[in-house]
Design a protein around this motif. Structure first.
Motif, PDB file in Angstrom:
ATOM      1  N   VAL A 147      -4.476 -66.428   7.219  1.00  0.00           N
ATOM      2  CA  VAL A 147      -6.094 -65.842   7.464  1.00  0.00           C
ATOM      3  C   VAL A 147      -7.014 -66.885   6.885  1.00  0.00           C
ATOM      4  CG1 VAL A 147      -7.548 -63.870   7.210  1.00  0.00           C
ATOM      5  CG2 VAL A 147      -5.163 -63.465   7.473  1.00  0.00           C
ATOM      6  N   LEU A 148      -7.775 -67.465   7.638  1.00  0.00           N
ATOM      7  CA  LEU A 148      -8.707 -68.550   7.286  1.00  0.00           C
ATOM      8  C   LEU A 148      -9.967 -68.513   6.800  1.00  0.00           C
ATOM      9  CD1 LEU A 148      -7.353 -71.405   9.566  1.00  0.00           C
ATOM     10  CD2 LEU A 148      -6.539 -70.813   7.332  1.00  0.00           C
ATOM     11  N   ALA A 149     -10.391 -67.292   7.458  1.00  0.00           N
ATOM     12  CA  ALA A 149     -12.059 -66.613   6.957  1.00  0.00           C
ATOM     13  C   ALA A 149     -11.927 -65.143   6.981  1.00  0.00           C
ATOM     14  CB  ALA A 149     -12.843 -67.340   8.180  1.00  0.00           C
ATOM     15  N   GLY A 150     -12.604 -64.520   6.324  1.00  0.00           N
ATOM     16  CA  GLY A 150     -12.714 -63.322   6.327  1.00  0.00           C
ATOM     17  C   GLY A 150     -13.163 -62.612   4.859  1.00  0.00           C
ATOM     18  N   LEU A 151     -13.471 -61.479   4.686  1.00  0.00           N
ATOM     19  CA  LEU A 151     -13.727 -60.693   3.297  1.00  0.00           C
ATOM     20  C   LEU A 151     -12.304 -60.061   2.858  1.00  0.00           C
ATOM     21  CD1 LEU A 151     -16.942 -58.898   4.328  1.00  0.00           C
ATOM     22  CD2 LEU A 151     -16.744 -61.097   3.341  1.00  0.00           C
TER      23      LEU A 151
END
Length: 178
Positions: free
Chosen positions: A59-63
């Motif tokens: 998961v390379l991007a997110g919150l």
């Protein structure tokens, strides 16, 4: 996992219990950048930590919302490439008080090609929607207006328009009569 940092920081202040409302606000904050399914709690206890981190490396991007054993929010953060959510959590675990208190994490995945400023704005928006400002000690989140947030999460780079190449034309221009 990296060198452990001396107990330099106090234990993260407990926030609200992460429930469907808090998750909906985190999801909403990413707007059209959100990907994947509804976030579910992943274990960060010693028996699950390495397995969870290995999955979150993808998961390379997110919150992400790190919670304690009682489900109370201990950290709202963002990741944007550079190792993604797994790397961000490993960095947190270098702090003994975070390693001790983080028992689970909810992740709202974002498009890894999202502009970094959009992910940052989404983090600030989530903090506002959940009502975290001044509730969690010295923790600070980016401040954006609703208009700034909306402009950032809905912006996309303009695609470069190139005229189609015609058959047999080496420079991409049609033979036009003079």
């Amino acid at each position: 996992m990296g060198a452990v940092i001396d107990d330099c920081c106090p234990e993260p202040v407990a926030g609200p219990v992460v429930d469907a409302r808090a998750l909906r606000h985190a999801w909403t904050a990413l707007g059209p950048l959100a990907l994947g399914g509804w976030p579910v709690r992943c274990g960060l206890g010693p028996q699950h930590r390495e397995e969870t981190l290995a999955v979150l490396d993808d998961v390379l991007a997110g919150l992400y919302l790190a919670v304690d054993a009682d489900g109370r929010l201990r950290w709202l953060g963002k990741a944007h490439r550079d190792g993604g959510v797994g790397a961000r959590l490993r960095n947190h675990f270098r702090h003994p008080e975070r390693a001790r208190v983080f028992a689970g994490v909810f992740v709202v995945e974002a498009d890894p090609f999202s502009p970094p400023k959009a992910i940052e704005a989404a983090e600030g928006r989530a903090a506002d929607l959940i009502g975290l400002r001044s509730r969690m000690g010295t923790r600070r989140w980016p401040t954006v207006t609703e208009a700034q947030w909306l402009a950032l999460v809905t912006s996309r780079p303009v695609p470069r328009v190139v005229p189609p190449r015609l058959d047999g034309d080496s420079d991409g221009r049609a033979d036009l009569p003079a």
